[in-house]
Enzyme design. Structure first.
Site, PDB file in Angstrom:
ATOM      1  N   ARG A 231      81.848 -79.870  13.140  1.00  0.00           N
ATOM      2  CA  ARG A 231      82.320 -80.942  14.021  1.00  0.00           C
ATOM      3  C   ARG A 231      83.238 -80.338  15.065  1.00  0.00           C
ATOM      4  O   ARG A 231      84.068 -79.473  14.752  1.00  0.00           O
ATOM      5  CB  ARG A 231      83.088 -82.009  13.227  1.00  0.00           C
ATOM      6  CG  ARG A 231      82.211 -82.920  12.362  1.00  0.00           C
ATOM      7  CD  ARG A 231      81.330 -83.859  13.192  1.00  0.00           C
ATOM      8  NE  ARG A 231      80.523 -84.754  12.380  1.00  0.00           N
ATOM      9  CZ  ARG A 231      79.270 -84.531  11.992  1.00  0.00           C
ATOM     10  NH1 ARG A 231      78.650 -83.423  12.356  1.00  0.00           N
ATOM     11  NH2 ARG A 231      78.613 -85.423  11.268  1.00  0.00           N
ATOM     12  N   GLU A 260      80.787 -86.053  22.790  1.00  0.00           N
ATOM     13  CA  GLU A 260      79.343 -85.832  22.908  1.00  0.00           C
ATOM     14  C   GLU A 260      78.702 -87.061  23.528  1.00  0.00           C
ATOM     15  O   GLU A 260      79.062 -88.180  23.131  1.00  0.00           O
ATOM     16  CB  GLU A 260      78.747 -85.564  21.518  1.00  0.00           C
ATOM     17  CG  GLU A 260      79.306 -84.297  20.884  1.00  0.00           C
ATOM     18  CD  GLU A 260      78.753 -84.037  19.480  1.00  0.00           C
ATOM     19  OE1 GLU A 260      77.952 -84.849  18.987  1.00  0.00           O
ATOM     20  OE2 GLU A 260      79.134 -83.029  18.886  1.00  0.00           O
ATOM     21  N   HIS A 279      74.084 -80.892  19.672  1.00  0.00           N
ATOM     22  CA  HIS A 279      74.201 -81.414  18.292  1.00  0.00           C
ATOM     23  C   HIS A 279      72.818 -81.582  17.644  1.00  0.00           C
ATOM     24  O   HIS A 279      72.400 -82.696  17.315  1.00  0.00           O
ATOM     25  CB  HIS A 279      74.957 -82.758  18.283  1.00  0.00           C
ATOM     26  CG  HIS A 279      75.523 -83.093  16.934  1.00  0.00           C
ATOM     27  ND1 HIS A 279      76.713 -83.760  16.766  1.00  0.00           N
ATOM     28  CD2 HIS A 279      75.058 -82.858  15.677  1.00  0.00           C
ATOM     29  CE1 HIS A 279      76.954 -83.923  15.467  1.00  0.00           C
ATOM     30  NE2 HIS A 279      75.947 -83.376  14.790  1.00  0.00           N
TER      31      HIS A 279
HETATM   32  P1  NAP Z   1      79.169 -79.967   2.009  1.00  0.00           P
HETATM   33  O1  NAP Z   1      78.056 -79.557   1.135  1.00  0.00           O
HETATM   34  O2  NAP Z   1      80.055 -81.077   1.572  1.00  0.00           O
HETATM   35  O3  NAP Z   1      80.045 -78.644   2.276  1.00  0.00           O
HETATM   36  C1  NAP Z   1      81.287 -78.655   2.905  1.00  0.00           C
HETATM   37  C2  NAP Z   1      82.107 -77.535   2.301  1.00  0.00           C
HETATM   38  O4  NAP Z   1      83.343 -77.469   2.990  1.00  0.00           O
HETATM   39  C3  NAP Z   1      82.408 -77.744   0.811  1.00  0.00           C
HETATM   40  O5  NAP Z   1      82.235 -76.551   0.125  1.00  0.00           O
HETATM   41  C4  NAP Z   1      83.867 -78.143   0.826  1.00  0.00           C
HETATM   42  O6  NAP Z   1      84.541 -77.765  -0.358  1.00  0.00           O
HETATM   43  C5  NAP Z   1      84.386 -77.331   1.999  1.00  0.00           C
HETATM   44  N1  NAP Z   1      85.657 -77.827   2.484  1.00  0.00           N
HETATM   45  C6  NAP Z   1      86.239 -79.047   2.287  1.00  0.00           C
HETATM   46  N2  NAP Z   1      87.457 -79.079   2.853  1.00  0.00           N
HETATM   47  C7  NAP Z   1      87.668 -77.842   3.380  1.00  0.00           C
HETATM   48  C8  NAP Z   1      88.754 -77.256   4.069  1.00  0.00           C
HETATM   49  N3  NAP Z   1      89.886 -77.950   4.310  1.00  0.00           N
HETATM   50  N4  NAP Z   1      88.640 -75.985   4.450  1.00  0.00           N
HETATM   51  C9  NAP Z   1      87.523 -75.268   4.197  1.00  0.00           C
HETATM   52  N5  NAP Z   1      86.467 -75.773   3.534  1.00  0.00           N
HETATM   53  C10 NAP Z   1      86.525 -77.052   3.156  1.00  0.00           C
HETATM   54  O7  NAP Z   1      78.653 -80.358   3.454  1.00  0.00           O
HETATM   55  P2  NAP Z   1      77.452 -79.683   4.262  1.00  0.00           P
HETATM   56  O8  NAP Z   1      76.212 -80.436   4.016  1.00  0.00           O
HETATM   57  O9  NAP Z   1      77.468 -78.214   4.047  1.00  0.00           O
HETATM   58  O10 NAP Z   1      77.920 -80.038   5.759  1.00  0.00           O
HETATM   59  C11 NAP Z   1      79.149 -79.564   6.272  1.00  0.00           C
HETATM   60  C12 NAP Z   1      79.477 -80.285   7.567  1.00  0.00           C
HETATM   61  O11 NAP Z   1      78.562 -79.872   8.574  1.00  0.00           O
HETATM   62  C13 NAP Z   1      79.296 -81.808   7.495  1.00  0.00           C
HETATM   63  O12 NAP Z   1      80.478 -82.437   7.030  1.00  0.00           O
HETATM   64  C14 NAP Z   1      78.951 -82.193   8.894  1.00  0.00           C
HETATM   65  O13 NAP Z   1      80.101 -82.590   9.599  1.00  0.00           O
HETATM   66  C15 NAP Z   1      78.405 -80.914   9.508  1.00  0.00           C
HETATM   67  N6  NAP Z   1      76.964 -80.998   9.849  1.00  0.00           N
HETATM   68  C16 NAP Z   1      76.587 -80.821  11.150  1.00  0.00           C
HETATM   69  C17 NAP Z   1      75.252 -80.867  11.484  1.00  0.00           C
HETATM   70  C18 NAP Z   1      74.806 -80.677  12.898  1.00  0.00           C
HETATM   71  O14 NAP Z   1      73.854 -81.298  13.324  1.00  0.00           O
HETATM   72  N7  NAP Z   1      75.440 -79.793  13.649  1.00  0.00           N
HETATM   73  C19 NAP Z   1      74.278 -81.102  10.496  1.00  0.00           C
HETATM   74  C20 NAP Z   1      74.704 -81.277   9.188  1.00  0.00           C
HETATM   75  C21 NAP Z   1      76.056 -81.211   8.876  1.00  0.00           C
HETATM   76  P3  NAP Z   1      84.596 -78.761  -1.626  1.00  0.00           P
HETATM   77  O15 NAP Z   1      83.194 -78.988  -2.049  1.00  0.00           O
HETATM   78  O16 NAP Z   1      85.390 -78.011  -2.607  1.00  0.00           O
HETATM   79  O17 NAP Z   1      85.257 -80.007  -1.125  1.00  0.00           O
END
Ligand code: NAP
Length: 323
Positions: A231, A260, A279
């Site tokens: 984000r 965006e 995005h």
């Molecule tokens: P996810 O599986 O929930 O992974 C997020 C990771 O970040 C988890 O390991 C979490 O740890 C960790 N985290 C939480 N708080 C943190 C902090 N303060 N500092 C460092 N790490 C932290 O989510 P995901 O599916 O990988 O997606 C991640 C993010 O990518 C989404 O939230 C979304 O905003 C973004 N995204 C963007 C696109 C795009 O189109 N560009 C597409 C998909 C996703 P814990 O599990 O221990 O909480």
């Protein structure tokens, strides 16, 4: 009569069929007024933004499913207080988004967009100069902020595909990812100081908003490249633009922004050492379709079978089950 689910976006047919077996499916609507009217009897909602007004108009609403990993577009506090369960859809889009993170790593390191523009403009006059050089990706240090679904995919690609040493900064240890990729958990400063590529794959929240600003950029290597597919607001954009303009770091690959679509006045627009995308992390035909089906199944699992999954606000679930 079947219980009602309202759509906030144009769901692919295969996902609509999943819902249609169990629910009356209405939407998407041309106007917000019509969507609000339809919400009066709805038990579920899928996709799109949810306003306070819409929540107030939906006394029977029990579940919101989002066909995205992120849920920062929802007012989770208000929704949880109302006992409405929110489910997200990380699993089906992680690999495609990890692909895009790597596309940005490679494109920024090897200046793909910039040099494509050079060729098209007719200014390719020879190869004898160093001015087309990029930097290597293979064998470098890859730092991942947030080792979840997407971050693990990025780690695997880096370690197994590009022979990279992987560091990660994330709340929890991931022994599974460590075993398969050799990744090492470090604190944020060590990751920033040591990495050649810093990839942000953490959710936006109070702890990550503005996580990367002037101080963090200044402890990175001057040759480092930052990639953000999470984000926009995790990075302080003006400070990143300044760091890119003055050579504090080498480049940035960005799929996400605070505003965006990115406004023409954005300082990133004039920086040749950036690769900017609209995005599109999960935007492939296959993944968008699979994610829509998965988000529809979230609603069926909870509202029909009473077996909730991917719940991001368990407090609402407890309140609901306790009723
Ligand atoms: P996810 O599986 O929930 O992974 C997020 C990771 O970040 C988890 O390991 C979490 O740890 C960790 N985290 C939480 N708080 C943190 C902090 N303060 N500092 C460092 N790490 C932290 O989510 P995901 O599916 O990988 O997606 C991640 C993010 O990518 C989404 O939230 C979304 O905003 C973004 N995204 C963007 C696109 C795009 O189109 N560009 C597409 C998909 C996703 P814990 O599990 O221990 O909480």
């Amino acid at each position: 009569m079947k219980p009602r689910v309202v759509l906030g976006y144009d769901l692919p047919e295969e996902a609509r069929n999943v819902l249609g077996e169990h629910f009356e499916v209405l939407g998407p609507f041309e106007t917000e007024e019509d969507r609000i009217e339809a919400m009066r009897d709805a038990v579920g909602h899928l996709g799109g933004r949810i306003s306070k007004e819409l929540l107030q108009a939906a006394p029977s609403l029990r579940a919101i499913s989002t066909p995205s990993a992120g849920y920062d577009h929802l007012d989770l506090e208000d929704i949880t207080r109302r006992g409405i369960v929110v489910m997200n859809s990380s699993a089906p889009l992680a690999e495609t988004t990890a692909d895009l993170a790597f596309a940005l790593i490679l494109a920024t390191a090897r200046r793909v967009a910039e040099l494509d523009a050079l060729v098209r403009s007719g200014h390719w006059t020879g190869n004898e100069h160093r001015e087309h050089n990029g930097v290597d990706v293979h064998g470098k240090v890859l730092g991942i902020i947030g080792l979840g679904h997407i971050g693990s995919g990025v780690a695997r690609r880096g370690a197994l595909g590009f022979d990279m040493r992987v560091l990660y900064y994330s709340p929890r240890h991931r022994p599974d990812v460590e075993a398969s990729t050799g990744a090492k958990k470090v604190d944020l400063d060590e990751l920033l100081i040591t990495s050649d590529f810093v990839c942000i794959t953490a959710p936006l929240g109070s702890e990550t908003r503005g996580l990367i600003g002037r101080r963090e950029l200044h402890i990175m290597k001057p040759t480092a490249i930052i990639v953000n597919i999470a984000r926009g607001a995790i990075v302080v954009e003006d400070e990143l633009a300044e760091a890119l303009r003055t050579g504090v770091i080498r480049g940035a690959g960005l799929d996400v922004f605070v505003h965006e679509p990115l406004p023409p006045s954005s300082p990133f627009m004039s920086l040749p050492n950036t690769v900017l995308l609209p995005h599109i992390g999960s935007a492939s035909d296959e993944t968008r379709s699979q994610t829509a089906v998965y988000a529809a199944e979230n609603l069926v699992q909870y509202l029909v079978f009473g077996a909730p999954r991917n719940v991001v606000n368990p407090a609402a679930l407890e309140a609901h089950l306790g009723r």
